[in-house]
Design a protein around this motif. Structure first.
Motif, PDB file in Angstrom:
ATOM      1  N   ASP A  43       0.983  -1.096  -0.138  1.00 36.34           N
ATOM      2  CA  ASP A  43       0.172  -0.104  -0.225  1.00 36.34           C
ATOM      3  C   ASP A  43       0.803   1.331  -0.069  1.00 36.34           C
ATOM      4  OD1 ASP A  43      -1.653   2.262   0.634  1.00 36.34           O
ATOM      5  OD2 ASP A  43      -3.010   1.007   1.981  1.00 36.34           O
ATOM      6  N   GLU A  45       0.907   4.492  -0.410  1.00 38.63           N
ATOM      7  CA  GLU A  45       0.293   5.694   0.375  1.00 38.63           C
ATOM      8  C   GLU A  45       1.014   5.287   2.189  1.00 38.63           C
ATOM      9  OE1 GLU A  45      -3.704   8.081   0.289  1.00 38.63           O
ATOM     10  OE2 GLU A  45      -4.014   6.408   1.627  1.00 38.63           O
ATOM     11  N   LEU A  46       1.110   4.631   2.606  1.00 40.05           N
ATOM     12  CA  LEU A  46       1.954   3.923   4.046  1.00 40.05           C
ATOM     13  C   LEU A  46       2.717   4.995   3.943  1.00 40.05           C
ATOM     14  CD1 LEU A  46       0.921   0.747   4.490  1.00 40.05           C
ATOM     15  CD2 LEU A  46      -0.123   2.345   5.522  1.00 40.05           C
ATOM     16  N   VAL A  51      -1.618  10.239   4.568  1.00 37.80           N
ATOM     17  CA  VAL A  51      -3.392   9.754   5.377  1.00 37.80           C
ATOM     18  C   VAL A  51      -3.177  10.447   6.185  1.00 37.80           C
ATOM     19  CG1 VAL A  51      -3.912   7.361   6.319  1.00 37.80           C
ATOM     20  CG2 VAL A  51      -2.830   7.059   4.183  1.00 37.80           C
ATOM     21  N   PHE A  80      -7.808   2.878   8.573  1.00 39.77           N
ATOM     22  CA  PHE A  80      -7.043   2.095   8.971  1.00 39.77           C
ATOM     23  C   PHE A  80      -7.179   0.726   9.066  1.00 39.77           C
ATOM     24  CE2 PHE A  80      -5.096   6.186  10.119  1.00 39.77           C
ATOM     25  CZ  PHE A  80      -3.614   6.031   9.586  1.00 39.77           C
ATOM     26  N   GLU A  82      -8.870  -0.645   6.590  1.00 39.75           N
ATOM     27  CA  GLU A  82      -8.338  -1.122   5.533  1.00 39.75           C
ATOM     28  C   GLU A  82      -6.985  -0.994   5.193  1.00 39.75           C
ATOM     29  OE1 GLU A  82      -7.750  -2.126   1.429  1.00 39.75           O
ATOM     30  OE2 GLU A  82     -10.272  -2.529   2.962  1.00 39.75           O
ATOM     31  N   LYS A  83      -5.800  -0.221   5.820  1.00 41.49           N
ATOM     32  CA  LYS A  83      -4.118   0.010   5.665  1.00 41.49           C
ATOM     33  C   LYS A  83      -3.895  -1.470   6.759  1.00 41.49           C
ATOM     34  CE  LYS A  83      -3.536   4.420   3.887  1.00 41.49           C
ATOM     35  NZ  LYS A  83      -3.443   3.963   2.594  1.00 41.49           N
ATOM     36  N   ARG A  86      -4.223  -4.659   3.853  1.00 42.82           N
ATOM     37  CA  ARG A  86      -3.575  -4.402   3.315  1.00 42.82           C
ATOM     38  C   ARG A  86      -2.286  -5.113   3.655  1.00 42.82           C
ATOM     39  NH1 ARG A  86      -4.840   0.891  -0.425  1.00 42.82           N
ATOM     40  NH2 ARG A  86      -7.108  -0.373  -1.083  1.00 42.82           N
TER      41      ARG A  86
END
Length: 133
Positions: A43, A45-46, A51, A80, A82-83, A86
């Motif tokens: 992911d 975006e992490l 975020v 979070f 969803e993150k 993942r």
């Protein structure tokens, strides 16, 4: 939320970066780079500030009375969850990145040696015609 010095201390203590020199510059370790590569694969975006910035903006809107606290909390929890899902599903990919990093450890521990040509103890190589190469 932790302070910036706490975040810095955590990443140093966990071995993701090293602090070097009198200017205290941070240099990523192979573990830190492998973790970032693994997280990006799972992911992307992490590994970005987007975020956190979005949630901080949402919290500011709550403080200014523009949004309900419950709405912002529900949104953050949803993001979070969803993150987390993942990352949990991506653990095999993160492990792959860490395994690759272990094979490249020598290049990180001694960068000048890694860029030097490797010499064989067997003597000079020979071409198919028997000449030294």
């Amino acid at each position: 939320d932790a302070s910036m010095p706490t975040h810095v201390n955590n990443i140093v203590t966990r071995g993701y970066v090293e602090v070097q020199g009198p200017d205290r510059l941070m240099r990523p370790t192979i573990l830190g780079v492998a973790l970032i590569h693994g997280l990006q694969a799972v992911d992307g975006e992490l590994t970005q500030a987007a975020v956190r910035a979005r949630i901080e903006n949402d919290v500011s809107e709550v403080a200014q009375g523009r949004r309900a606290c419950e709405e912002v909390v529900a949104s953050a929890v949803s993001i979070f969850r969803e993150k987390f899902r993942r990352v949990r599903e991506g653990i095999p990919r993160i492990r792959e990145e860490l395994a690759v990093a272990k094979t490249q450890r020598h290049a990180w521990e001694n960068p000048t040696a890694a860029s030097e040509p490797q010499q064989s103890d067997a003597g000079p190589e020979q071409s198919s015609q028997g000449q030294d190469v």
